[in-house]
Scaffold this motif. Structure first.
Motif, PDB file in Angstrom:
ATOM      1  N   ASN A 194       9.848 -49.743  14.507  1.00 22.12           N
ATOM      2  CA  ASN A 194      10.414 -48.475  14.041  1.00 22.12           C
ATOM      3  C   ASN A 194       9.902 -48.433  12.382  1.00 22.12           C
ATOM      4  OD1 ASN A 194      12.385 -47.783  16.189  1.00 22.12           O
ATOM      5  ND2 ASN A 194      13.180 -49.843  15.682  1.00 22.12           N
ATOM      6  N   ARG A 195       9.774 -47.115  12.099  1.00 20.55           N
ATOM      7  CA  ARG A 195       9.502 -46.669  10.678  1.00 20.55           C
ATOM      8  C   ARG A 195      10.647 -46.959   9.761  1.00 20.55           C
ATOM      9  NH1 ARG A 195       8.308 -40.301  10.478  1.00 20.55           N
ATOM     10  NH2 ARG A 195      10.384 -39.560  11.201  1.00 20.55           N
ATOM     11  N   ALA A 196      10.677 -46.799   8.686  1.00 17.57           N
ATOM     12  CA  ALA A 196      11.795 -47.129   7.883  1.00 17.57           C
ATOM     13  C   ALA A 196      12.750 -45.891   7.915  1.00 17.57           C
ATOM     14  CB  ALA A 196      11.447 -47.055   6.240  1.00 17.57           C
ATOM     15  N   GLU A 197      12.324 -44.574   8.096  1.00 16.98           N
ATOM     16  CA  GLU A 197      13.173 -43.592   8.236  1.00 16.98           C
ATOM     17  C   GLU A 197      13.631 -43.270   9.543  1.00 16.98           C
ATOM     18  OE1 GLU A 197      13.394 -38.805   7.069  1.00 16.98           O
ATOM     19  OE2 GLU A 197      11.711 -39.846   6.538  1.00 16.98           O
ATOM     20  N   ALA A 198      14.922 -43.293   9.954  1.00 13.27           N
ATOM     21  CA  ALA A 198      15.195 -43.133  11.256  1.00 13.27           C
ATOM     22  C   ALA A 198      15.417 -41.531  11.545  1.00 13.27           C
ATOM     23  CB  ALA A 198      16.751 -43.616  11.540  1.00 13.27           C
ATOM     24  N   ASP A 246       9.669 -54.110  13.418  1.00  9.08           N
ATOM     25  CA  ASP A 246       8.391 -53.285  12.901  1.00  9.08           C
ATOM     26  C   ASP A 246       8.139 -52.344  13.937  1.00  9.08           C
ATOM     27  OD1 ASP A 246       8.435 -55.063  10.943  1.00  9.08           O
ATOM     28  OD2 ASP A 246       7.192 -56.487  11.725  1.00  9.08           O
ATOM     29  N   ARG A 278       7.766 -42.515  15.796  1.00  7.52           N
ATOM     30  CA  ARG A 278       7.546 -43.815  15.332  1.00  7.52           C
ATOM     31  C   ARG A 278       9.027 -44.607  15.534  1.00  7.52           C
ATOM     32  NH1 ARG A 278       2.680 -44.592  17.173  1.00  7.52           N
ATOM     33  NH2 ARG A 278       1.071 -43.306  16.520  1.00  7.52           N
ATOM     34  N   SER A 279       9.855 -44.163  16.369  1.00  7.60           N
ATOM     35  CA  SER A 279      10.967 -45.104  16.472  1.00  7.60           C
ATOM     36  C   SER A 279      11.125 -45.502  17.821  1.00  7.60           C
ATOM     37  CB  SER A 279      12.053 -44.149  15.980  1.00  7.60           C
ATOM     38  OG  SER A 279      13.371 -44.786  16.214  1.00  7.60           O
ATOM     39  N   ARG A 336       4.419 -59.971  14.183  1.00 13.73           N
ATOM     40  CA  ARG A 336       5.404 -58.992  13.761  1.00 13.73           C
ATOM     41  C   ARG A 336       6.630 -59.359  14.403  1.00 13.73           C
ATOM     42  NH1 ARG A 336       3.891 -53.367  14.656  1.00 13.73           N
ATOM     43  NH2 ARG A 336       2.925 -53.866  16.768  1.00 13.73           N
TER      44      ARG A 336
END
Length: 316
Positions: A108-112, A106, A251-252, A102
């Motif tokens: 971080n999730r897509a949406e900040a 990775d 998840r960031s 990875r």
């Protein structure tokens, strides 16, 4: 994050294997960080290298007593920079790249997260500082049971050595020294340690153990232990747990990095302002002057801000 993703012996074998791999990258990174850091020290201090035995003694003496050497501050900052870069940031990067296949991105999730999330996280750290200072004072007075005198003496010796190094690194002779300290002690430390302990280690525990709370507190305990300042173990563990919950909620990795950076940078700023005589309270003495009601109010405010953070988490 799925709970109990791995079951039975497979879970523990996988966890053990990945922990050993991560520890291996940690050791290699630590070695390389020390190597390149010491090269920087030699270059900055212009130590003579003709006599190997004398050179080794000089290096060891510098590491033990950097305050004795002119230019020691910048050299020690370089050593700290390379150590943090290779041990934590590149160690975590290598583990993700070669073991989990990875990228650091990775983590971080897509949406900040929104700006409000970062603001509430930083405010939580700020209002929690009186409680942390009160806990530091309590932690400093912990005594081990009878029979552990040798261990306690060793811990006190290590603590004194780390305290002397901390005082040296917080003694700024110029604005440039302060900026350099922010870059190293706040910037690189926050980036590397959060990626390593929250992004990699905590996520590994969560994935294999299947309980996010256990994962958070395990990673926080290791995070605190690795600093080898045992009389600040519990406050640092609680701070690490807060960073861990920030990562689980949003998840960031940038949220705990921002909170960690602010915590370290605020401490540096207080020392800098005191040395510039812009404030009258010595940050080193603050730990002995926190009244109980201030710590209690701090805990209440932390609870309030954590609820606000959790609201943003549930709304996102």
């Amino acid at each position: 994050m799925e709970e109990n993703y791995y079951q039975g012996p497979t879970r523990w074998l996988g966890l053990s294997s990945n922990l050993l791999s991560l520890f291996g990258f940690f050791l290699v990174g630590s070695f390389l960080g020390q190597f390149f850091g010491l090269l920087a020290v030699v270059a900055l201090m212009e130590f003579p290298t003709q006599n190997i035995e004398a050179f080794q003694k000089l290096i060891l003496d510098f590491i033990a007593h950097p305050q004795k050497y002119e230019g020691g501050f910048h050299a020690m900052m370089a050593l700290q920079w390379f150590s943090a870069l290779f041990t934590f940031f590149l160690g975590a990067w290598a583990y993700l790249r070669f073991i989990e296949k990875r990228s650091v991105f990775d983590l971080n999730r897509a949406e900040a997260p929104s700006f409000q999330v970062f603001s509430w996280a930083i405010l939580t750290v700020l209002v929690g500082m009186p409680a942390m200072e009160y806990m530091i004072e309590w932690n400093q007075h912990i005594q081990l049971p009878a029979g552990y005198e040798d261990l306690e003496k060793a811990m006190q010796t290590t603590e004194k050595s780390m305290e002397e190094l901390t005082k040296f690194l917080l003694n700024f002779q110029s604005d440039m020294d302060f900026a350099l300290a922010v870059m190293v002690i706040a910037g690189m430390a926050a980036l590397g340690e959060e990626i390593f302990f929250r992004g990699v280690l905590q996520s590994m525990f969560e994935r294999y153990i299947g309980n996010k709370h256990v994962a958070i507190w395990l990673a926080a305990a290791i995070f605190s232990f690795i600093h080898f300042q045992f009389y600040g173990f519990f406050p640092r563990m609680f701070l690490g747990a807060f960073f861990g919950y920030l990562y689980v909620w949003f998840r960031s990795i940038w949220v705990p990095i921002a909170a960690h950076f602010f915590n370290n940078a605020w401490t540096l700023l207080m020392h800098y302002l005191y040395q510039k005589k812009n404030i009258s309270i010595d940050p080193m003495e603050m730990v002995n002057s926190i009244p109980w009601w201030s710590a209690l109010l701090s805990v209440v405010l932390v609870g309030f801000y954590i609820r606000r953070l959790h609201t943003y988490r549930t709304e996102s």
